[in-house]
Motif scaffolding. Sequence first.
Motif, PDB file in Angstrom:
ATOM      1  N   CYS A 308      56.718  46.467  45.211  1.00 26.62           N
ATOM      2  CA  CYS A 308      55.997  47.567  44.589  1.00 26.62           C
ATOM      3  C   CYS A 308      54.498  47.302  44.559  1.00 26.62           C
ATOM      4  CB  CYS A 308      56.507  47.796  43.172  1.00 26.62           C
ATOM      5  SG  CYS A 308      58.173  48.462  43.121  1.00 26.62           S
ATOM      6  N   ALA A 309      53.760  48.363  44.333  1.00 25.05           N
ATOM      7  CA  ALA A 309      52.303  48.276  44.215  1.00 25.05           C
ATOM      8  C   ALA A 309      51.871  48.910  42.905  1.00 25.05           C
ATOM      9  CB  ALA A 309      51.635  48.979  45.388  1.00 25.05           C
ATOM     10  N   TYR A 310      50.979  48.222  42.208  1.00 22.29           N
ATOM     11  CA  TYR A 310      50.305  48.824  41.059  1.00 22.29           C
ATOM     12  C   TYR A 310      48.868  49.063  41.501  1.00 22.29           C
ATOM     13  CZ  TYR A 310      48.188  49.610  36.508  1.00 22.29           C
ATOM     14  OH  TYR A 310      47.493  50.160  35.459  1.00 22.29           O
ATOM     15  N   ILE A 311      48.498  50.328  41.649  1.00 17.24           N
ATOM     16  CA  ILE A 311      47.151  50.667  42.124  1.00 17.24           C
ATOM     17  C   ILE A 311      46.274  50.984  40.920  1.00 17.24           C
ATOM     18  CG2 ILE A 311      45.787  52.175  43.598  1.00 17.24           C
ATOM     19  CD1 ILE A 311      48.250  52.645  45.281  1.00 17.24           C
ATOM     20  N   ALA A 312      45.272  50.154  40.725  1.00 17.52           N
ATOM     21  CA  ALA A 312      44.376  50.340  39.585  1.00 17.52           C
ATOM     22  C   ALA A 312      43.521  51.579  39.786  1.00 17.52           C
ATOM     23  CB  ALA A 312      43.489  49.113  39.413  1.00 17.52           C
ATOM     24  N   SER A 313      43.099  52.151  38.694  1.00 16.55           N
ATOM     25  CA  SER A 313      42.210  53.306  38.751  1.00 16.55           C
ATOM     26  C   SER A 313      40.945  52.961  39.532  1.00 16.55           C
ATOM     27  CB  SER A 313      41.832  53.731  37.325  1.00 16.55           C
ATOM     28  OG  SER A 313      40.704  54.577  37.328  1.00 16.55           O
ATOM     29  N   SER A 314      40.412  53.943  40.245  1.00 20.45           N
ATOM     30  CA  SER A 314      39.193  53.710  41.036  1.00 20.45           C
ATOM     31  C   SER A 314      38.002  53.345  40.153  1.00 20.45           C
ATOM     32  CB  SER A 314      38.860  54.953  41.870  1.00 20.45           C
ATOM     33  OG  SER A 314      38.671  56.079  41.028  1.00 20.45           O
ATOM     34  N   SER A 315      38.092  53.661  38.861  1.00 23.15           N
ATOM     35  CA  SER A 315      37.005  53.332  37.940  1.00 23.15           C
ATOM     36  C   SER A 315      37.165  51.939  37.324  1.00 23.15           C
ATOM     37  CB  SER A 315      36.931  54.368  36.822  1.00 23.15           C
ATOM     38  OG  SER A 315      38.123  54.375  36.058  1.00 23.15           O
ATOM     39  N   SER A 316      38.266  51.254  37.642  1.00 22.02           N
ATOM     40  CA  SER A 316      38.505  49.932  37.071  1.00 22.02           C
ATOM     41  C   SER A 316      37.527  48.916  37.651  1.00 22.02           C
ATOM     42  CB  SER A 316      39.937  49.466  37.356  1.00 22.02           C
ATOM     43  OG  SER A 316      40.871  50.308  36.723  1.00 22.02           O
ATOM     44  N   TYR A 317      37.238  47.908  36.847  1.00 14.88           N
ATOM     45  CA  TYR A 317      36.424  46.790  37.331  1.00 14.88           C
ATOM     46  C   TYR A 317      37.370  45.657  37.698  1.00 14.88           C
ATOM     47  CZ  TYR A 317      32.725  43.357  37.817  1.00 14.88           C
ATOM     48  OH  TYR A 317      31.868  42.415  38.330  1.00 14.88           O
ATOM     49  N   CYS A 318      37.211  45.112  38.898  1.00 13.30           N
ATOM     50  CA  CYS A 318      38.159  44.108  39.372  1.00 13.30           C
ATOM     51  C   CYS A 318      37.495  43.275  40.466  1.00 13.30           C
ATOM     52  CB  CYS A 318      39.410  44.811  39.905  1.00 13.30           C
ATOM     53  SG  CYS A 318      40.749  43.703  40.351  1.00 13.30           S
ATOM     54  N   VAL A 319      36.988  42.105  40.099  1.00  9.69           N
ATOM     55  CA  VAL A 319      36.277  41.244  41.048  1.00  9.69           C
ATOM     56  C   VAL A 319      36.683  39.802  40.794  1.00  9.69           C
ATOM     57  CG1 VAL A 319      34.029  40.549  41.978  1.00  9.69           C
ATOM     58  CG2 VAL A 319      34.314  42.843  41.040  1.00  9.69           C
ATOM     59  N   ARG A 320      36.834  39.045  41.862  1.00  7.74           N
ATOM     60  CA  ARG A 320      37.146  37.621  41.738  1.00  7.74           C
ATOM     61  C   ARG A 320      35.892  36.780  41.910  1.00  7.74           C
ATOM     62  NH1 ARG A 320      40.932  35.359  45.662  1.00  7.74           N
ATOM     63  NH2 ARG A 320      40.898  33.597  44.225  1.00  7.74           N
ATOM     64  N   LEU A 321      35.785  35.735  41.105  1.00  7.81           N
ATOM     65  CA  LEU A 321      34.651  34.826  41.211  1.00  7.81           C
ATOM     66  C   LEU A 321      35.024  33.725  42.207  1.00  7.81           C
ATOM     67  CD1 LEU A 321      32.627  33.408  38.163  1.00  7.81           C
ATOM     68  CD2 LEU A 321      32.826  32.257  40.354  1.00  7.81           C
ATOM     69  N   ASN A 322      34.874  34.028  43.492  1.00  6.84           N
ATOM     70  CA  ASN A 322      35.267  33.081  44.527  1.00  6.84           C
ATOM     71  C   ASN A 322      34.142  32.729  45.485  1.00  6.84           C
ATOM     72  OD1 ASN A 322      35.120  35.513  45.817  1.00  6.84           O
ATOM     73  ND2 ASN A 322      37.238  35.560  46.512  1.00  6.84           N
ATOM     74  N   SER A 323      32.911  33.050  45.126  1.00  7.79           N
ATOM     75  CA  SER A 323      31.742  32.663  45.913  1.00  7.79           C
ATOM     76  C   SER A 323      30.524  32.688  44.992  1.00  7.79           C
ATOM     77  CB  SER A 323      31.523  33.619  47.088  1.00  7.79           C
ATOM     78  OG  SER A 323      31.109  34.896  46.612  1.00  7.79           O
ATOM     79  N   ILE A 324      29.447  32.098  45.455  1.00  5.89           N
ATOM     80  CA  ILE A 324      28.229  32.105  44.645  1.00  5.89           C
ATOM     81  C   ILE A 324      27.692  33.523  44.498  1.00  5.89           C
ATOM     82  CG2 ILE A 324      25.828  31.318  44.550  1.00  5.89           C
ATOM     83  CD1 ILE A 324      26.764  28.683  45.805  1.00  5.89           C
ATOM     84  N   GLN A 325      27.780  34.311  45.568  1.00  5.40           N
ATOM     85  CA  GLN A 325      27.337  35.696  45.464  1.00  5.40           C
ATOM     86  C   GLN A 325      28.166  36.460  44.437  1.00  5.40           C
ATOM     87  OE1 GLN A 325      24.601  37.232  47.072  1.00  5.40           O
ATOM     88  NE2 GLN A 325      25.099  38.708  45.467  1.00  5.40           N
ATOM     89  N   ALA A 326      29.480  36.230  44.444  1.00 10.47           N
ATOM     90  CA  ALA A 326      30.339  36.887  43.458  1.00 10.47           C
ATOM     91  C   ALA A 326      29.980  36.434  42.044  1.00 10.47           C
ATOM     92  CB  ALA A 326      31.806  36.584  43.757  1.00 10.47           C
ATOM     93  N   PHE A 327      29.663  35.157  41.876  1.00 15.04           N
ATOM     94  CA  PHE A 327      29.250  34.643  40.574  1.00 15.04           C
ATOM     95  C   PHE A 327      28.041  35.411  40.051  1.00 15.04           C
ATOM     96  CE2 PHE A 327      26.363  31.742  38.294  1.00 15.04           C
ATOM     97  CZ  PHE A 327      27.154  31.399  37.207  1.00 15.04           C
ATOM     98  N   MET A 328      27.071  35.621  40.908  1.00 22.61           N
ATOM     99  CA  MET A 328      25.862  36.346  40.491  1.00 22.61           C
ATOM    100  C   MET A 328      26.159  37.823  40.247  1.00 22.61           C
ATOM    101  SD  MET A 328      22.954  34.518  42.829  1.00 22.61           S
ATOM    102  CE  MET A 328      21.649  35.251  41.845  1.00 22.61           C
ATOM    103  N   ASP A 329      26.954  38.428  41.123  1.00 24.65           N
ATOM    104  CA  ASP A 329      27.299  39.847  40.963  1.00 24.65           C
ATOM    105  C   ASP A 329      28.026  40.093  39.645  1.00 24.65           C
ATOM    106  OD1 ASP A 329      26.169  40.396  43.412  1.00 24.65           O
ATOM    107  OD2 ASP A 329      28.067  40.502  44.497  1.00 24.65           O
ATOM    108  N   ILE A 330      28.995  39.224  39.335  1.00 21.29           N
ATOM    109  CA  ILE A 330      29.788  39.424  38.117  1.00 21.29           C
ATOM    110  C   ILE A 330      28.932  39.244  36.878  1.00 21.29           C
ATOM    111  CG2 ILE A 330      31.722  38.536  36.766  1.00 21.29           C
ATOM    112  CD1 ILE A 330      33.068  37.810  39.454  1.00 21.29           C
ATOM    113  N   ASN A 331      28.067  38.247  36.872  1.00 17.79           N
ATOM    114  CA  ASN A 331      27.173  38.080  35.728  1.00 17.79           C
ATOM    115  C   ASN A 331      26.278  39.298  35.539  1.00 17.79           C
ATOM    116  OD1 ASN A 331      26.878  35.341  34.120  1.00 17.79           O
ATOM    117  ND2 ASN A 331      27.600  34.792  36.166  1.00 17.79           N
ATOM    118  N   ARG A 332      25.798  39.855  36.645  1.00 20.41           N
ATOM    119  CA  ARG A 332      24.982  41.076  36.558  1.00 20.41           C
ATOM    120  C   ARG A 332      25.793  42.235  36.009  1.00 20.41           C
ATOM    121  NH1 ARG A 332      24.593  42.751  42.056  1.00 20.41           N
ATOM    122  NH2 ARG A 332      26.590  43.707  41.513  1.00 20.41           N
TER     123      ARG A 332
END
Length: 459
Positions: A308-332
Motif C-alpha cells: 500500500c501507499a500512504y500519499i501525504a498531502s501536497s502541503s505537507s513538509y517532508c524532508v530528510r537531513l541526508n546532506s549538508i545542503q539539506a541540513f541548511m535547507d531544513i534549518n531555514r
Amino acid sequence: MDFQVVVLAGGSSKNLTPLVSKELPKPLLPVANRPVLTYVLHQLEQSNLKDLIVVVEGEDAALVVGAWISGTFIDRLHVEIAAVPEDIGTAGAIREISHHLTTKDILVVSGDLVSDVPPGAVAATHRRHDAAVTATLCSIPVSGPLESGSSVGKDKAKKLGRYNIIGLDPGKQFLLHIATGAEIEKDARLPKRILRAVGQMEIRSDLMDAHMYAFKRSVLQEVLELKDAFQSLKEDVLPYLVRSQLKSEALSNRTPQGEENGNEKVTSLNNQVFVSRILANASIPSFHDRSSETPDGSAPTRKTHKCCAYIASSSSYCVRLNSIQAFMDINRDVTGEADHLLSGTDPNNNIGPSPKLGTKTTVGPHSMLGEGSEVGDKCQVKRSVIGRHCRIGSHVKVVNSVVMNHVTIGDGCIIQGSVVCSNVQLQDRVVLKDCQVGAGFVVTAGSEYKAESLARKEK
C-alpha cells in the motif's frame, strides 16, 4: 495501537562531514537548535506511538544518543537503544535487531526525517488494508530529491534528474511499481506482465519515498531471512515486495511466457506522467479485489499480499537531513515556512528569552538566536540560526547560515551560506562563503575562504 516503532537514527555520515563527529553524531545535529531526532520522536509521541527501538550505528554514538533521549523524553516514551555496526544499511540494521520485534506490525522511520506527516495515519492505513507493507510517499521538495548527498547549493540542478518512478492503482491506495532514482536515466521500462496483471496503472514521478514504512512483522522477518544480501529497505526490500505481489496475478491472467519478458517504455520528460491500460474488459475489478472461488465453491480468497501507499498531502513538509545542503535547507524552513514544527514555540518570537543584542543590531525574519548568546553592536543576522552561548563581536554579518553552540566570532566577520560547528573560533575579519567549519577549528584573523571544508585533523 499495537505497533512497535523502529527509528533508524544512523550515526556517522560521510555526506555530513565535517558536521558530525564522535561528540555530535548525526541524530543530534541541530535543527533550529534542537537535535534532528527530536522531530521524529515528537511526531511519534503525538500519534501515541510510544514503544520505540532507536537504532544507532556504533557503540559510542549509541551511548551519546541514549543519554540525550533519557534526559529529554523521560517518562514520555518507552525507548530501547540498540547499537549496530556501521555501514550495514537499513535492512541490515533491522536484521540485527529482528529478535526484539514481537508485535504484529512494525513502523520503521528514518531518524533524519523532519516532517509533519502523522505516523499514526500511516499506521492506520496499513491496518485498514491489512497490508504487507505501506510506504509513505510525499511531494518532492522544490530543491529536488536530496539523494545525492551534495553539500553545496549550486549542485541542486544536478539533482533534478533523480526521480522515483512510482506506479499506483487508480484509487492511489496500492503500490504496484517502484524504481528508485539510481535505476532511472532518461526513461523507465515496465514489463508487459505488470500491465497485464494490474489492468490500469498511474505512473508518478513527482513523489519521493519518505523513509517511513509500516510492515507486517512476519513478512519483513521472512524477507530479511531469505534474502540475506538485502541491505536497503528502499532499494531492496520494498521493490522485492512490490514485484512479488504481481507474480501470482500475472500467472492468473495467463500471460504468455514469451510476453512476460517484454517491456513497455515510459518516458519521464514531464514531472507527472499518466499511463492507462484497459485490457480486454473495461469492467475488470481493481487489482487487489480480484479473487477466486475454491473448487468447492466456498468463499473467495485473495491471491496476493498487498503493498500500500500512504500519499501525504501536497502541503505537507517532508524532508530528510541526508546532506549538508539539506541540513541548511531544513534549518531555514523550520525557522520560516515550517515553523509549526517547533512545538511550543511562538512563531512570532524569533529571538529566545535571554540573548543579548548590541545597539543597532538587527535580527531578520526566519532567524533564531539561542539562549545565552551575545551579539555586539551594528550586526546583521538574516535567515540564520545562531546556537546557544555564542559570542559575536561588532560589525558582523551572518546570512543564510547555521552557527552551532559556543562559537566565538570576532569583529568584522562575514559569514554567508556556511555552517559553523560548535566551539569554533573565528578571529577578526574572517570571511566565509559557502563553507563548513568543523568543531573546535580556529580560523585566523583576516582569512577568506570560499566553498571550503575546514576541520581539525583526526589524531
